[in-house]
Scaffold this active site. Structure first.
Site, PDB file in Angstrom:
ATOM      1  N   ASP A  17       0.385   2.345  -2.959  1.00  0.00           N
ATOM      2  CA  ASP A  17      -0.518   1.448  -3.686  1.00  0.00           C
ATOM      3  C   ASP A  17       0.096   1.155  -5.045  1.00  0.00           C
ATOM      4  O   ASP A  17       0.586   2.046  -5.732  1.00  0.00           O
ATOM      5  CB  ASP A  17      -1.898   2.098  -3.838  1.00  0.00           C
ATOM      6  CG  ASP A  17      -2.959   1.087  -4.224  1.00  0.00           C
ATOM      7  OD1 ASP A  17      -3.853   0.808  -3.406  1.00  0.00           O
ATOM      8  OD2 ASP A  17      -2.887   0.561  -5.366  1.00  0.00           O
ATOM      9  N   GLY A  50     -16.496  -2.724  -1.734  1.00  0.00           N
ATOM     10  CA  GLY A  50     -15.398  -2.603  -2.699  1.00  0.00           C
ATOM     11  C   GLY A  50     -14.068  -3.140  -2.198  1.00  0.00           C
ATOM     12  O   GLY A  50     -13.020  -2.844  -2.757  1.00  0.00           O
ATOM     13  N   GLN A  51     -14.105  -3.968  -1.138  1.00  0.00           N
ATOM     14  CA  GLN A  51     -12.852  -4.505  -0.589  1.00  0.00           C
ATOM     15  C   GLN A  51     -12.386  -5.709  -1.399  1.00  0.00           C
ATOM     16  O   GLN A  51     -13.139  -6.669  -1.573  1.00  0.00           O
ATOM     17  CB  GLN A  51     -13.054  -4.904   0.885  1.00  0.00           C
ATOM     18  CG  GLN A  51     -11.754  -5.363   1.543  1.00  0.00           C
ATOM     19  CD  GLN A  51     -11.933  -5.729   3.009  1.00  0.00           C
ATOM     20  OE1 GLN A  51     -13.053  -5.804   3.518  1.00  0.00           O
ATOM     21  NE2 GLN A  51     -10.820  -5.969   3.680  1.00  0.00           N
ATOM     22  N   HIS A  80      -7.076  -2.182   5.566  1.00  0.00           N
ATOM     23  CA  HIS A  80      -6.158  -1.160   5.054  1.00  0.00           C
ATOM     24  C   HIS A  80      -6.891   0.151   4.871  1.00  0.00           C
ATOM     25  O   HIS A  80      -8.063   0.183   4.516  1.00  0.00           O
ATOM     26  CB  HIS A  80      -5.494  -1.599   3.749  1.00  0.00           C
ATOM     27  CG  HIS A  80      -6.452  -2.037   2.691  1.00  0.00           C
ATOM     28  ND1 HIS A  80      -7.029  -3.291   2.678  1.00  0.00           N
ATOM     29  CD2 HIS A  80      -6.963  -1.388   1.614  1.00  0.00           C
ATOM     30  CE1 HIS A  80      -7.832  -3.398   1.643  1.00  0.00           C
ATOM     31  NE2 HIS A  80      -7.819  -2.254   0.973  1.00  0.00           N
TER      32      HIS A  80
HETATM   33  P1  AMP Z   1      -9.306  -2.619  -1.740  1.00  0.00           P
HETATM   34  O1  AMP Z   1     -10.116  -2.657  -3.005  1.00  0.00           O
HETATM   35  O2  AMP Z   1      -9.737  -1.532  -0.796  1.00  0.00           O
HETATM   36  O3  AMP Z   1      -9.213  -3.973  -1.084  1.00  0.00           O
HETATM   37  O4  AMP Z   1      -7.860  -2.167  -2.172  1.00  0.00           O
HETATM   38  C1  AMP Z   1      -6.790  -3.010  -2.341  1.00  0.00           C
HETATM   39  C2  AMP Z   1      -5.676  -2.138  -2.878  1.00  0.00           C
HETATM   40  O5  AMP Z   1      -4.469  -2.853  -2.760  1.00  0.00           O
HETATM   41  C3  AMP Z   1      -5.841  -1.750  -4.359  1.00  0.00           C
HETATM   42  O6  AMP Z   1      -5.858  -0.340  -4.483  1.00  0.00           O
HETATM   43  C4  AMP Z   1      -4.585  -2.383  -5.010  1.00  0.00           C
HETATM   44  O7  AMP Z   1      -4.053  -1.572  -6.030  1.00  0.00           O
HETATM   45  C5  AMP Z   1      -3.647  -2.514  -3.824  1.00  0.00           C
HETATM   46  N1  AMP Z   1      -2.650  -3.571  -3.964  1.00  0.00           N
HETATM   47  C6  AMP Z   1      -2.866  -4.864  -4.297  1.00  0.00           C
HETATM   48  N2  AMP Z   1      -1.699  -5.544  -4.299  1.00  0.00           N
HETATM   49  C7  AMP Z   1      -0.733  -4.664  -3.927  1.00  0.00           C
HETATM   50  C8  AMP Z   1       0.680  -4.752  -3.743  1.00  0.00           C
HETATM   51  N3  AMP Z   1       1.352  -5.905  -3.936  1.00  0.00           N
HETATM   52  N4  AMP Z   1       1.357  -3.631  -3.383  1.00  0.00           N
HETATM   53  C9  AMP Z   1       0.701  -2.468  -3.198  1.00  0.00           C
HETATM   54  N5  AMP Z   1      -0.629  -2.322  -3.339  1.00  0.00           N
HETATM   55  C10 AMP Z   1      -1.339  -3.401  -3.712  1.00  0.00           C
END
Ligand code: AMP
Ligand code: ZN
Length: 119
Positions: free
Chosen positions: A33, A99-100, A106
């Site tokens: 992440d 919270g997505q 993922h």
């Molecule tokens: P969610 O809130 O469950 O949708 O989580 C999305 C996650 O994706 C967050 O923890 C972000 O930090 C992570 N994220 C967003 N863009 C990237 C990226 N380019 N590479 C790695 N992680 C990412």
């Protein structure tokens, strides 16, 4: 469902956006992440574009089972201590109130010594 051209995780799967890879096979990619909440924090995604857990159907059961079975193995590989003293947290945020933020299914895997930044 094929890749969504507007989806950031599809772009990561396709190598169009760089990531720090943790694991890859035919159907799953895991990468760190970008904004970790915990000393170990990586994401596991199906290579297939699936918006969220809400779109999962019976045909995805094997894939989801394999992702969950992989989580503790990759957590150990990435430095989490073994269960029960160590362990890790597995989170699947689903929908706005869940919270997505990124709408490509993922699995967050978080672990390592506490306190964590979040969670
Ligand atoms: P969610 O809130 O469950 O949708 O989580 C999305 C996650 O994706 C967050 O923890 C972000 O930090 C992570 N994220 C967003 N863009 C990237 C990226 N380019 N590479 C790695 N992680 C990412
Ligand atoms: Zn996608």
């Amino acid at each position: 469902m094929s890749a969504d051209p507007h989806c950031i995780f599809c772009k990561i799967v396709e190598g169009k956006i760089p990531s720090r890879k943790v694991y890859e096979d035919d159907e799953i990619l895991a990468f760190h992440d970008i904004n970790p909440w915990a000393p170990v924090h990586f994401l596991m995604v199906p290579k297939e574009h699936l918006p969220s857990l809400a779109q999962v159907e019976p045909r995805h059961a094997g894939l989801l089972g394999r992702m969950l079975a992989l989580a503790p193995k990759l957590a150990l590989q990435e430095g989490c201590r073994p269960y029960p003293e160590g362990g890790h947290r597995v989170v699947i945020n689903t929908g706005a109130e869940g919270g997505q933020e990124v709408h490509h299914l993922h699995v967050h895997v978080m672990g390592g010594p506490r306190p964590w930044l979040k969670g």
